[in-house]
Design a protein around this motif. Structure first.
Motif: not given
Length: 310
Positions: A91-92, A176-178, A185-186, A253-255
């Motif tokens: 997804k990106g 904040g909300e995905l 998702i990363y 990475r960023v979680m």
């Protein structure tokens, strides 16, 4: 799965004992590829202003941001337009960003895009001031890195790396909300940076993690904690290449943290015509050069080309 926090060294850029600082940097770059940098000359007030103005930009309607869509690595990149690890996510990455490039090279300065003054007044001068302050800190840091590599303090100046260096400032916003999805998702999927060094500031929201051994499976991830007023500095692939893998370009990475995260990255890269070849202090008969010489600009362009999903 819970992760432990990594205990990174803290380097004082204002220390008068440059040899001690260089030794600490050497150990940090060999063991972690990451460290904190304090007393670097960027004031807390400027950090606060840049984060406020970054928030103002990313709060604009999408149609306004898209008028500044990224061209020549300058301007706006929307959510999910970048994928740093195609193996982990199709997804990106769940971040949007804005790039500011060189301010001092007359052949490049006009490539920058800026929000209109009537929409975001004084936005451009704040970013230009921050860019110049971090570039100054980066140049001082590079001289310590030269010492850490048993080179002359001005080595990188002499080889042309700091003659019109290719600094790139990047504002980042992680929502904040995905929403719900079956796919993990990363904020930023696992990657290493491309260039010499990166100086990162954040608003304190967690999420950044490092993996010190990228060859090990399963990967072990450690949290990088926030320190007020400190840059988180990491070595990029180009410096790893320059040092014959003595200094490590660490996977990170960023979680998603469940709250909005803002960060500002400054990618300190050499002049595009600088030739990156194995440093004499990093190779020997027992440890020959692993990589052929490469022109900095060609190397970075190829890495950028492979990054963007569109």
């Amino acid at each position: 799965m819970t992760t432990e926090a990594v205990n990174l060294p803290i380097i004082d850029l204002s220390s008068s004992d440059s040899i001690s600082s260089a030794n600490s940097i050497r150990q940090a770059c060999i063991e972690y590829g990451f460290f904190y940098l304090v007393n670097h000359g960027v004031e807390e007030e400027l950090f606060a202003e840049v984060f406020d103005r970054s928030r103002n930009f990313f709060s604009l309607p999408l149609e306004d941001k898209l008028k500044l869509t990224r061209k020549h690595h300058r301007g706006y990149t929307p959510l999910f337009m970048e994928n740093l690890d195609f193996a982990s996510s199709s997804k990106g990455d769940s971040k949007e960003s804005f790039y500011v490039g060189s301010l001092d090279d007359p052949t490049l300065i006009n490539l920058n895009q800026w929000p209109p003054e009537d929409i975001l007044p004084s936005w451009r001068p704040a970013m230009e001031l921050y860019y110049r302050k971090v570039l100054s800190a980066g140049k001082r840091l590079i001289s310590l890195i030269a010492l850490a590599l048993n080179l002359d303090e001005d080595f990188f100046e002499k080889v042309g790396a700091l003659n019109k260096p290719r600094g790139l400032l990047r504002l980042l916003h992680y929502p904040g909300e995905l929403g719900s999805t079956d796919e993990e998702i990363y904020g930023a999927s696992a990657h290493s940076d491309y260039g010499m060094v990166t100086l990162l500031a954040s608003n304190g929201v967690p999420g950044l993690q490092v993996c010190r051994d990228k060859s090990k499976q399963p990967r072990i991830w450690e949290d990088v904690l926030h320190i007020d007023g400190a840059f988180i500095v990491n070595i990029g692939d180009m410096m790893e290449r320059w040092t014959n893998c003595l200094f490590r370009s660490t996977l990170h990475r960023v979680m998603p943290a469940g709250q909005e995260r803002y960060s500002v990255a400054f990618f300190m890269d050499p002049n595009e015509d600088c030739v990156v070849e194995c440093l004499k202090s990093c190779c020997s008969e027992e440890s020959p050069a692993r990589f052929p010489p490469v022109r900095s600009g060609d190397y970075l362009e190829e890495r950028f080309r492979l990054t963007y999903a569109t």
